[in-house]
Design a protein around this motif. Structure first.
Motif, PDB file in Angstrom:
ATOM      1  N   PHE A  78       0.827  -1.129  -0.179  1.00  0.00           N
ATOM      2  CA  PHE A  78       0.073   0.026  -0.039  1.00  0.00           C
ATOM      3  C   PHE A  78       0.995   1.128  -0.035  1.00  0.00           C
ATOM      4  N   THR A  79       1.910   1.042   0.906  1.00  0.00           N
ATOM      5  CA  THR A  79       2.851   2.462   0.687  1.00  0.00           C
ATOM      6  C   THR A  79       3.497   2.778  -0.588  1.00  0.00           C
ATOM      7  N   PRO A 161      -2.601  16.860   7.400  1.00  0.00           N
ATOM      8  CA  PRO A 161      -1.793  15.523   7.427  1.00  0.00           C
ATOM      9  C   PRO A 161      -0.713  15.366   6.326  1.00  0.00           C
ATOM     10  N   ILE A 162      -1.075  16.105   5.137  1.00  0.00           N
ATOM     11  CA  ILE A 162       0.192  15.982   4.346  1.00  0.00           C
ATOM     12  C   ILE A 162       1.376  16.646   4.391  1.00  0.00           C
ATOM     13  N   PHE A 163       1.294  17.858   5.520  1.00  0.00           N
ATOM     14  CA  PHE A 163       2.353  18.595   5.867  1.00  0.00           C
ATOM     15  C   PHE A 163       2.711  18.225   7.201  1.00  0.00           C
ATOM     16  N   PHE A 257       4.363   3.698   6.105  1.00  0.00           N
ATOM     17  CA  PHE A 257       3.345   4.404   5.604  1.00  0.00           C
ATOM     18  C   PHE A 257       3.295   5.826   6.367  1.00  0.00           C
ATOM     19  N   SER A 258       3.033   7.083   5.493  1.00  0.00           N
ATOM     20  CA  SER A 258       2.653   8.287   6.149  1.00  0.00           C
ATOM     21  C   SER A 258       1.870   9.011   4.909  1.00  0.00           C
ATOM     22  N   TRP A 259       0.830   9.848   5.510  1.00  0.00           N
ATOM     23  CA  TRP A 259       0.120  10.648   4.566  1.00  0.00           C
ATOM     24  C   TRP A 259       0.834  11.892   3.987  1.00  0.00           C
ATOM     25  N   SER A 260       2.041  12.138   4.912  1.00  0.00           N
ATOM     26  CA  SER A 260       2.653  13.557   4.571  1.00  0.00           C
ATOM     27  C   SER A 260       3.469  13.393   3.503  1.00  0.00           C
TER      28      SER A 260
END
Length: 316
Positions: A78-79, A161-163, A257-260
């Protein structure tokens, strides 16, 4: 000239050698064109066959989990899937306005012809730079230059979340920008050719009814060339999804995984380049599974591009 139909037929009749050349050329063209489909089908079969073990073991969980642990024999892509889609779409969102705007700037008589020719040559030269060189440039120039701005984004908008991650080096954001540099020449070149193929009578007719230069560009020229431009955009999207070396060098290659967008990430192509040489056992099948997912994503993009170009061609 004789009016007898039989004599006209005899005059038009071609020698058997000419007919043989035509038939041979037709058959050769069919064989060569069919080889493309055969090679594509063979690649799909090989990758699918190699991924059967992981498909049977992990199923759909492989696509929605981010664990990638060869020690425990647990794999999830997924990442990498998230990184592939996000980097490709965001780089496209930045490159399309720049590429189409540059094409308009080159094709319209806004600046002298010599300057436009120089800009066009520079765009073509940008496409000729090897991706590994762009990756080195991203490591030593682009990422250090961007880091203060990315740090400010994290400080000011870290609640988004993206930052949310502090930029510490390679990450998704520099990878997105290096992809912009790589796909920009494709979009610019195809948009420029599409605009150049629009008949000059359309522009003259627009001026005749009283429109301005920019009115003619946005209301006449771009709609007339939109099918070719969209085809170039989709071609650039496929290039962005499959780009390997430059992205591998700057994205961070992290399976956490990270949304950032400021954190290290991964893409399917980068993961294959990093791990396939040392993989063994079920890891090979899992990498094949990831490669099969990338092929399906790329095919879906191309099929959508063909459908969209056909729709736009019929509309305009």
């Amino acid at each position: 000239m004789t009016s007898d139909p039989r004599e006209q037929y005899l005059l038009r009749r071609r020698p058997a050698s000419e007919k043989l050349v035509d038939v041979s050329f037709k058959n050769l063209a069919i064989v060569l064109a069919s080889m493309v489909a055969v090679v594509l089908f063979a690649i799909l079969i090989v990758v699918f066959w190699g991924s059967l073990e992981s498909m049977g073991r992990y199923g759909w969980k492989f696509l929605v989990t981010s664990d990638w642990n060869p020690v425990d024999d647990q794999y999830g892509a997924f990442t990498a899937i998230y990184g592939t889609i996000v980097t490709s779409l965001l780089s496209l969102a930045i490159a399309v306005p720049l590429g189409v705007g540059t094409a308009i700037f080159i094709t319209e008589n806004i600046i002298p012809l010599k300057i436009r020719e120089v800009i066009g040559v520079m765009v073509e030269l940008l496409a000729a730079i090897p991706s590994v060189v762009l990756g080195l440039w991203a490591i030593f120039v682009l990422e250090p230059f961007l880091r203060p701005f990315l740090t400010w984004l994290n400080t000011a908008f870290g609640w988004i979340p993206i930052f949310s991650s502090a930029p510490l080096g390679p990450g998704m954001a520099p990878a997105i920008l290096i992809l912009v540099v790589m796909i920009l020449p494709i979009i610019t070149a195809i948009a420029r050719d599409s605009l150049n193929q629009v008949p000059a009578k359309l522009r003259q007719a627009a001026y005749g009814v009283g429109t301005t230069r920019w009115g003619a560009i946005f209301n006449v020229m771009l709609p007339a060339a939109v099918s070719g431009i969209v085809g170039g955009v989709m071609l650039a999207l496929g290039r962005a999804m499959g780009e390997t070396m430059a992205v591998t060098m700057i994205i961070g290659n992290s399976n956490n995984f990270s949304w950032s967008l400021l954190a290290p990430g991964n893409t399917i192509a980068a993961m294959l380049a990093n791990q396939f040489g040392e993989a063994d056992g079920s890891q090979v099948s899992s990498l094949m599974y990831a490669a099969f997912v990338l092929i399906i994503l790329t095919l879906a993009v191309n099929i959508f591009a063909q459908w969209l170009v056909k729709r736009l061609s019929l509309k305009y």
